[in-house]
Design an enzyme around this catalytic site. Structure first.
Site, PDB file in Angstrom:
ATOM      1  N   SER A 113      -0.477  50.548  20.667  1.00 39.76           N
ATOM      2  CA  SER A 113      -0.429  51.230  21.954  1.00 39.76           C
ATOM      3  C   SER A 113       0.645  50.703  22.904  1.00 39.76           C
ATOM      4  O   SER A 113       1.819  50.742  22.568  1.00 39.76           O
ATOM      5  CB  SER A 113      -1.818  51.156  22.582  1.00 39.76           C
ATOM      6  OG  SER A 113      -1.892  52.028  23.651  1.00 39.76           O
ATOM      7  N   HIS A 114       0.229  50.176  24.056  1.00 39.36           N
ATOM      8  CA  HIS A 114       1.205  49.749  25.069  1.00 39.36           C
ATOM      9  C   HIS A 114       1.807  48.378  24.742  1.00 39.36           C
ATOM     10  O   HIS A 114       2.702  47.928  25.441  1.00 39.36           O
ATOM     11  CB  HIS A 114       0.546  49.693  26.441  1.00 39.36           C
ATOM     12  CG  HIS A 114      -0.536  48.666  26.504  1.00 39.36           C
ATOM     13  ND1 HIS A 114      -1.742  48.834  25.868  1.00 39.36           N
ATOM     14  CD2 HIS A 114      -0.578  47.445  27.072  1.00 39.36           C
ATOM     15  CE1 HIS A 114      -2.480  47.767  26.082  1.00 39.36           C
ATOM     16  NE2 HIS A 114      -1.807  46.897  26.794  1.00 39.36           N
ATOM     17  N   ASP A 277       3.075  55.879  27.111  1.00 36.27           N
ATOM     18  CA  ASP A 277       3.118  54.568  26.432  1.00 36.27           C
ATOM     19  C   ASP A 277       3.461  54.697  24.944  1.00 36.27           C
ATOM     20  O   ASP A 277       3.808  55.775  24.457  1.00 36.27           O
ATOM     21  CB  ASP A 277       1.795  53.811  26.618  1.00 36.27           C
ATOM     22  CG  ASP A 277       0.667  54.422  25.810  1.00 36.27           C
ATOM     23  OD1 ASP A 277       0.708  55.637  25.562  1.00 36.27           O
ATOM     24  OD2 ASP A 277      -0.265  53.676  25.424  1.00 36.27           O
ATOM     25  N   ASP A 279       1.835  54.890  22.122  1.00 37.40           N
ATOM     26  CA  ASP A 279       1.171  55.880  21.268  1.00 37.40           C
ATOM     27  C   ASP A 279       0.859  57.181  21.999  1.00 37.40           C
ATOM     28  O   ASP A 279       0.147  58.035  21.461  1.00 37.40           O
ATOM     29  CB  ASP A 279      -0.109  55.289  20.660  1.00 37.40           C
ATOM     30  CG  ASP A 279      -1.121  54.892  21.702  1.00 37.40           C
ATOM     31  OD1 ASP A 279      -0.721  54.540  22.836  1.00 37.40           O
ATOM     32  OD2 ASP A 279      -2.336  54.921  21.404  1.00 37.40           O
ATOM     33  N   ASP A 281      -0.928  57.948  24.713  1.00 38.07           N
ATOM     34  CA  ASP A 281      -2.197  58.300  25.363  1.00 38.07           C
ATOM     35  C   ASP A 281      -2.236  57.906  26.839  1.00 38.07           C
ATOM     36  O   ASP A 281      -3.136  58.316  27.563  1.00 38.07           O
ATOM     37  CB  ASP A 281      -3.405  57.730  24.589  1.00 38.07           C
ATOM     38  CG  ASP A 281      -3.345  56.227  24.411  1.00 38.07           C
ATOM     39  OD1 ASP A 281      -2.382  55.603  24.878  1.00 38.07           O
ATOM     40  OD2 ASP A 281      -4.283  55.679  23.783  1.00 38.07           O
ATOM     41  N   ARG A 282      -1.283  57.116  27.301  1.00 35.28           N
ATOM     42  CA  ARG A 282      -1.282  56.745  28.728  1.00 35.28           C
ATOM     43  C   ARG A 282      -0.266  57.585  29.493  1.00 35.28           C
ATOM     44  O   ARG A 282       0.690  58.095  28.911  1.00 35.28           O
ATOM     45  CB  ARG A 282      -0.901  55.281  28.905  1.00 35.28           C
ATOM     46  CG  ARG A 282      -1.911  54.340  28.322  1.00 35.28           C
ATOM     47  CD  ARG A 282      -1.564  52.927  28.739  1.00 35.28           C
ATOM     48  NE  ARG A 282      -2.529  51.994  28.170  1.00 35.28           N
ATOM     49  CZ  ARG A 282      -2.741  50.770  28.610  1.00 35.28           C
ATOM     50  NH1 ARG A 282      -2.034  50.312  29.627  1.00 35.28           N
ATOM     51  NH2 ARG A 282      -3.644  50.005  28.045  1.00 35.28           N
ATOM     52  N   LYS A 376      -7.603  59.456  25.440  1.00 41.82           N
ATOM     53  CA  LYS A 376      -6.812  59.748  26.626  1.00 41.82           C
ATOM     54  C   LYS A 376      -5.518  60.415  26.181  1.00 41.82           C
ATOM     55  O   LYS A 376      -5.119  60.294  25.028  1.00 41.82           O
ATOM     56  CB  LYS A 376      -6.574  58.496  27.453  1.00 41.82           C
ATOM     57  CG  LYS A 376      -6.007  57.296  26.705  1.00 41.82           C
ATOM     58  CD  LYS A 376      -6.097  56.074  27.608  1.00 41.82           C
ATOM     59  CE  LYS A 376      -5.417  54.863  27.032  1.00 41.82           C
ATOM     60  NZ  LYS A 376      -6.314  54.070  26.166  1.00 41.82           N
TER      61      LYS A 376
HETATM   62  C1  VG1 Z   1      -6.611  47.950  28.000  1.00 43.42           C
HETATM   63  C2  VG1 Z   1      -6.973  48.740  29.229  1.00 43.42           C
HETATM   64  C3  VG1 Z   1      -8.054  49.752  28.895  1.00 43.42           C
HETATM   65  C4  VG1 Z   1      -7.592  50.648  27.749  1.00 43.42           C
HETATM   66  C5  VG1 Z   1      -7.164  49.787  26.566  1.00 43.42           C
HETATM   67  C6  VG1 Z   1      -6.569  50.608  25.448  1.00 43.42           C
HETATM   68  O1  VG1 Z   1      -7.720  47.231  27.537  1.00 43.42           O
HETATM   69  O2  VG1 Z   1      -7.399  47.886  30.269  1.00 43.42           O
HETATM   70  O3  VG1 Z   1      -8.362  50.503  30.048  1.00 43.42           O
HETATM   71  O4  VG1 Z   1      -8.612  51.509  27.346  1.00 43.42           O
HETATM   72  O5  VG1 Z   1      -6.181  48.843  26.976  1.00 43.42           O
HETATM   73  O6  VG1 Z   1      -5.490  51.370  25.901  1.00 43.42           O
HETATM   74  P1  VG1 Z   1      -7.934  45.655  27.851  1.00 43.42           P
HETATM   75  O7  VG1 Z   1      -9.157  45.284  27.090  1.00 43.42           O
HETATM   76  O8  VG1 Z   1      -6.707  44.955  27.449  1.00 43.42           O
HETATM   77  O9  VG1 Z   1      -8.117  45.578  29.350  1.00 43.42           O
HETATM   78  V1  VG1 Z   1      -4.188  51.615  24.888  1.00 43.42           V
HETATM   79  O10 VG1 Z   1      -3.217  52.847  25.565  1.00 43.42           O
HETATM   80  O11 VG1 Z   1      -3.533  50.117  24.818  1.00 43.42           O
HETATM   81  O12 VG1 Z   1      -4.918  52.108  23.469  1.00 43.42           O
HETATM   82 CO    CO Z   2      -1.967  53.756  24.325  1.00 44.39          CO
END
Ligand code: VG1
Ligand code: CO
Length: 543
Positions: A113-114, A277, A279, A281-282, A376
């Site tokens: 993801s991010h 981001d 993948d 979804d953000r 998302k």
């Molecule tokens: C983070 C964010 C959370 C989100 C998750 C996955 O998690 O705070 O809101 O759902 O990333 O997003 P954490 O546990 O690091 O706070 V993604 O776009 O990275 O799949």
């Molecule tokens: Co993501």
């Protein structure tokens, strides 16, 4: 096709976090690491014999090799079919949609993801269930249990499949269908968003900048924004996915999407800016000189969603993760709809969406989505914003101001302390937890504690319980601080401190968030002793 049973033994550290398993790429590349996790996933969901899976990833480094291993394992484990995005690519929301559209039994998404990508950065893998959403905690617990017991995995001996050729191919007894990653997703968007309306907005000279951050949304944004909606070429920047995301950090926030922020706050800024981001979804949304916090974005979309065709009949309800600001609660109350508060992570929204209790949901971390998929969805949020901008004819800054005038403004910020020694981060949270009961009535700086607890969630659909989901401290006068440990990091611990202050005085709705949040920040730091206990004097990232 010859099959092999390969003997293996459990590898430590395969517990999925907030969103699947994320590790350094070099860890995923170690012998048996990926294979153990994939076999445990297959076993943890009751086997995949005769099943159909959707497979794709965000194109980060190792995506291409990992997907070949997964296909060979799916074949050896008896899967009937794998539906794979061309080139091994699928955005997370597109994968979720494909699982639902094709009534697949589930899917595997290759992404961290991010988190940055590359040989020295991060990789990840996530299983989504038949509803298209991230596996629930019961499923991830079962997968994790299997990782601790594994003795062998099954894999076919085969050459790599050419993933560039659309169409159906046989792979041993299994069928692999390679699909256009964008087409089905774009068709879905057309059914919920008013494309002609947005097209006329662009025809009228409306200017936008979409920063795909060298990640997966590039192809989706080029097709939908520029080809289908008529935005001028060049509207999408950084639109070619690269395995290391152009050496950037594909996290759409004002820090990591600084180029976009500079454009939006500079001379001759476009009307609207957005980013997505790794993948897809953000989303981050920013008007000309007007950054919108994700929490406010959720509130704004809730207030105006009925302007888009997919939401004309109104919303069943909304949901937000606990640390997300309470701005959406205020809008929901005015609309007379339910607002649910869930733990962090999209997996907790799935039951509410499946049960028809909510239509929109979102998180402070730039995640917004609706019942059109079970993830998302970055580009969807941007399109819904465009639909609202086209219908109202108002600039982003005016829409936000109207929202605050009507409902008050929840000033909001998040502080991230990254790569903290895990023991120190844990000790700080333990110390805070142990004094929660004694905090009520305590004065910290200028604020007085009104309530303090550790969030736990009882799912109103299947009554599953999730505890230890973050410590929240509410102060008299509408301020709130939340502490939690991240579940997506790959190095040390990341402490997240979320700060919020409600302001309803119409004369105080345009103040700098730093100024407004100073009191709650001071109170939170003094109560938690975060800085002395972790040895940190400032957060690494403030969003
Ligand atoms: C983070 C964010 C959370 C989100 C998750 C996955 O998690 O705070 O809101 O759902 O990333 O997003 P954490 O546990 O690091 O706070 V993604 O776009 O990275 O799949
Ligand atoms: Co993501």
């Amino acid at each position: 096709m010859p099959m092999q049973n390969v003997r293996t033994s459990p590898i430590e550290g395969q517990k999925p976090g907030t969103s699947g398993l994320r590790k350094k790429t070099t860890v995923f590349q170690r012998p048996h690491f990926l294979e153990n996790y994939v076999q445990s996933t297959f076993d943890g969901i009751g086997g995949i014999e005769g099943k159909t899976l959707v497979i794709g990833g965000d194109g980060r480094f190792f995506n291409d090799q990992a997907i070949q291993i997964i296909l060979r394992m799916a074949s050896a484990n008896g899967a009937k079919k794998c539906i794979v995005g061309q080139g091994g690519l699928l955005s997370t929301p597109a994968a979720s949609h494909l699982i639902r559209l094709r009534a697949a039994d589930g899917g595997l998404i290759l992404s961290a993801s991010h988190n940055p990508g590359g040989p020295d950065a991060d990789f990840g893998l996530k299983y989504n269930g038949p509803n298209g959403g991230p596996a629930t905690e019961a499923v991830t617990d079962e997968i994790f249990k299997r990782t601790t017991q594994i003795t062998c995995y099954r894999i076919a001996a085969a050459d790599d499949l050419d993933l560039s050729k659309l169409g159906t191919h046989s792979f041993g007894d299994m069928t692999v269908e390679i699909v256009d990653p964008v087409a089905d997703y774009a068709d879905l968007m057309k059914t919920i968003i008013d494309f002609p309306k947005i097209r006329s907005l662009f025809e009228g000279g409306f200017r936008m900048c979409f920063d795909a951050m060298h990640a997966i949304t590039g192809p989706y944004a080029h097709t939908i924004l520029e080809d289908m909606l008529g935005a001028p070429k060049g509207t999408v920047i950084n639109g070619v996915p690269s395995p290391d995301f152009g050496k950037g950090h594909p996290d759409p926030n004002p820090i990591w999407a600084k180029d976009l922020m500079d454009r939006m706050y500079g001379a001759d800024a476009p009307d609207f800016g957005a980013a997505s981001d790794g993948d897809g979804d953000r989303n981050m949304v920013v008007g000309r000189g007007a950054y919108v916090t994700p929490s406010d974005s959720l509130a704004l979309l809730t207030a105006h969603a009925h302007l888009a065709p997919g939401y004309r009949d109104g919303l069943a309800g909304v949901a937000r993760s606990m640390p997300t600001s309470r701005a959406v609660d205020r809008v929901a109350a005015s609309l007379g709809i339910d607002c649910f508060e869930t733990p962090t992570g999209w997996k907790f929204f799935g039951n509410l969406l499946d049960a028809g209790k909510v239509t929109l949901c979102g998180e402070e971390s730039a995640g917004t989505g609706s019942d059109h998929v079970r993830e998302k969805d970055g580009l969807w949020a941007v399109l819904l914003w465009l639909n609202i901008l086209a219908e109202t004819g108002k600039p982003v800054s005016e829409l936000m101001n109207d929202l605050w005038q009507a409902h008050g403004r929840c000033y909001y910020s998040r502080f991230d302390y990254e790569d903290v020694e895990s023991a120190k981060a844990g000790a700080m949270m333990d110390a805070l937890r142990s004094k929660l009961n004694a905090l009520v009535g305590v004065k910290a700086g200028d604020l007085v504690v009104e309530a303090a607890d550790e969030f736990s969630y009882l799912d109103p659909v299947d009554w599953s319980q999730s505890s230890g989901q973050g410590i929240r401290i509410a102060f008299e006068g509408g301020a709130r601080a939340v502490f939690r440990l991240s579940g997506t990091g790959t190095q040390g611990a990341t402490i997240r401190l979320y700060l919020e202050q409600l302001e309803t005085d119409p004369a105080k709705l345009q103040v700098s968030p730093d100024v407004v949040l100073q009191k709650v920040r001071d109170a939170a730091l003094s109560i938690s002793q975060l800085e002395p206990m972790t040895g940190r004097t400032a957060p690494d990232v403030i969003t």
